[in-house]
Design a protein around this motif. Structure first.
Motif, mmCIF file in Angstrom:
data_model
loop_
_atom_site.group_PDB
_atom_site.id
_atom_site.type_symbol
_atom_site.label_atom_id
_atom_site.label_comp_id
_atom_site.label_asym_id
_atom_site.label_seq_id
_atom_site.Cartn_x
_atom_site.Cartn_y
_atom_site.Cartn_z
ATOM 1 N N VAL A 1 5.749 -6.731 -20.121
ATOM 2 C CA VAL A 1 5.514 -8.174 -20.215
ATOM 3 C C VAL A 1 4.042 -8.423 -19.887
ATOM 4 O O VAL A 1 3.653 -8.553 -18.731
ATOM 5 N N GLU B 1 2.370 -11.996 -23.647
ATOM 6 C CA GLU B 1 3.796 -12.283 -23.704
ATOM 7 C C GLU B 1 4.169 -13.390 -22.716
ATOM 8 O O GLU B 1 4.979 -14.263 -23.009
ATOM 9 N N GLY B 2 3.577 -13.342 -21.540
ATOM 10 C CA GLY B 2 3.852 -14.353 -20.537
ATOM 11 C C GLY B 2 3.370 -15.739 -20.923
ATOM 12 O O GLY B 2 3.904 -16.749 -20.449
ATOM 13 N N LYS B 3 2.395 -15.781 -21.801
ATOM 14 C CA LYS B 3 1.820 -17.053 -22.247
ATOM 15 C C LYS B 3 2.721 -17.786 -23.246
ATOM 16 O O LYS B 3 2.623 -19.014 -23.400
ATOM 17 N N LYS C 1 6.064 -15.953 -12.691
ATOM 18 C CA LYS C 1 6.023 -16.995 -13.702
ATOM 19 C C LYS C 1 5.727 -18.352 -13.069
ATOM 20 O O LYS C 1 6.050 -18.560 -11.901
ATOM 21 N N PRO C 2 5.067 -19.265 -13.806
ATOM 22 C CA PRO C 2 4.411 -19.051 -15.088
ATOM 23 C C PRO C 2 3.051 -18.381 -14.890
ATOM 24 O O PRO C 2 2.564 -18.297 -13.759
ATOM 25 N N ILE C 3 2.451 -17.938 -15.965
ATOM 26 C CA ILE C 3 1.139 -17.311 -15.870
ATOM 27 C C ILE C 3 0.136 -18.267 -15.230
ATOM 28 O O ILE C 3 -0.696 -17.873 -14.436
ATOM 29 N N ASP D 1 11.966 -17.978 -21.925
ATOM 30 C CA ASP D 1 11.327 -16.706 -22.291
ATOM 31 C C ASP D 1 12.307 -15.795 -23.014
ATOM 32 O O ASP D 1 11.950 -15.163 -24.023
ATOM 33 N N HIS E 1 12.506 -18.940 -17.359
ATOM 34 C CA HIS E 1 13.078 -17.605 -17.538
ATOM 35 C C HIS E 1 13.972 -17.545 -18.775
ATOM 36 O O HIS E 1 13.865 -16.635 -19.602
ATOM 37 N N PHE F 1 8.796 -11.803 -15.745
ATOM 38 C CA PHE F 1 9.957 -12.309 -16.474
ATOM 39 C C PHE F 1 11.018 -11.215 -16.355
ATOM 40 O O PHE F 1 11.310 -10.510 -17.322
ATOM 41 N N ILE G 1 3.269 -10.334 -16.137
ATOM 42 C CA ILE G 1 3.836 -11.616 -15.742
ATOM 43 C C ILE G 1 5.324 -11.414 -15.485
ATOM 44 O O ILE G 1 6.040 -10.838 -16.312
ATOM 45 N N GLN H 1 10.802 -4.300 -13.054
ATOM 46 C CA GLN H 1 9.545 -4.753 -13.647
ATOM 47 C C GLN H 1 8.336 -4.252 -12.858
ATOM 48 O O GLN H 1 7.314 -3.891 -13.448
#
Length: 348
Positions: free
Chosen positions: A321, A325-327, A102-104, A194, A191, A129, A127, A305
């Motif tokens: 993720v 989703e990461g965005k 993170k972040p993307i 999210d 985190h 998370f 991504i 993950q």
């Protein structure tokens, strides 16, 4: 959806040998179907140290060179935030699956470019998370989806952490808009933000304030607050800081018409619903969370993950993720920054 399990060992490469690289390396080492094959960093001494610690023979200072390896399957990109999409796109074009801390990235345009590049190259994008994989998060997510808390009415994400001045002085990119992309919200707070979105749903509008109150020589915020209105009608708050001494566990509070739940430091410390509410938490394992030390972070959720990426490849599905989703957390954080800059609410 395919469901093809193989005996294949997936070769990983790590790009970036900073603080989080050992967490990824430890996670990879504990996965039976994973092997850390190569390490890359512009700092050759850091690359060698990481490689030595984990028995890796292949060391690079140019990620383009590393990506030319035919035996490399998945890369973990652990570089400064503003380089994530650029390196991820190169990895996708080299037909490598991509895991990004993170972040993307630090802009939505760059995030979209990365997402599209991975789709065009038919590779997976995940991504990091990792707290979505915590037992406490999964329990709470299931409880909300089952309606145990009733209609959601309030969600709060509070990240009152501490980082020393030495932390920001340790790298020229730290605390800059160009490479860090922001301060506490995009780095430490993202985190818990999210998780707030994961449980509460999307945000409709936000009003935010950002300040630099506890550190010198940084361009970005070390203190931030925001008021939220979710698309489901619920309200919420975000508090983020890296100058609350000595650093407190991150806290996620979810309130519905039938009950409340609180996750603190990755543990479900309170879960009370209806007449059957216990008033206390469900037993979950305590882990290190990095409230005052960026190195005090457990690797077990990262392991889950990274294992999910391997499973996604073998099962022909998307990782849990995805890039999209990461965005989401990035979109909200950028909206808070815009609101703080303009002094006006921002709609997402």
């Amino acid at each position: 959806m395919m469901n093809i399990k193989t005996d294949k060992i997936y070769n990983f490469g790590i790009i970036g040998a900073g603080n989080v690289s050992k967490i990824h390396a430890k996670a990879i080492a504990e996965i039976g179907k994973a092997r850390l094959l190569a390490v890359c960093s512009t700092n050759i001494d850091k690359a060698r140290a990481l490689a030595t610690d984990f028995g890796v023979d292949h060391i690079y200072t140019d990620y383009h060179e590393m990506l030319q390896r035919d035996d490399l399957d998945i890369v973990c990109i652990l570089t400064p935030n503003g380089t994530h999409a650029e390196i991820g796109i190169a990895a996708a074009e080299a037909a490598k699956h991509v895991i990004i801390e993170k972040p993307i990235d630090i802009s939505l345009d760059k995030a979209d470019a990365l997402i599209n590049a991975c789709k065009d190259s038919h590779v997976k994008l995940g991504i990091i998370f990792q707290h979505r994989f915590d037992e406490s998060t999964q329990f709470l997510k299931d409880a909300v989806e089952q309606g145990n808390l009733g209609k959601l009415i309030l969600g709060d994400a509070h990240i009152k952490w501490y980082r020393s001045q030495d932390y920001y002085d340790s790298g020229a990119w730290r605390g800059t808009w160009g490479m860090d992309g922001g301060g506490v919200l995009i780095n430490q707070g993202i985190h818990t933000i999210d998780l707030l979105l994961h449980v509460m749903g999307d945000v409709e509008s936000v009003c935010g304030y950002c300040s630099t109150l506890g550190h010198e020589r940084i361009e970005v915020e070390d203190m931030a607050t925001a008021a939220l209105r979710f698309k489901n009608g619920a309200l919420g708050t975000i508090i983020g800081s890296t100058c609350v001494h000595p650093g407190l566990p991150a806290r996620l509070e979810i309130h519905g018409t039938k009950g409340s739940a609180i996750i603190e430091g990755d543990q479900l410390v309170r879960y009370e619903v209806g007449k059957e509410g216990t008033g206390k938490g469900k037993d979950t394992a305590s882990v290190e969370t990095g409230a005052s030390d960026p190195m005090a972070i457990d690797f077990k959720a990262h392991k889950l993950q990274i294992q999910d990426m391997i499973d996604a490849i073998e099962e022909g599905r998307e990782p849990l993720v995805t890039g999209e989703e990461g965005k989401k957390a990035l979109s909200l954080i950028l909206a808070i920054y815009e609101s703080a800059k303009t002094g006006k609410p921002v709609k997402l």
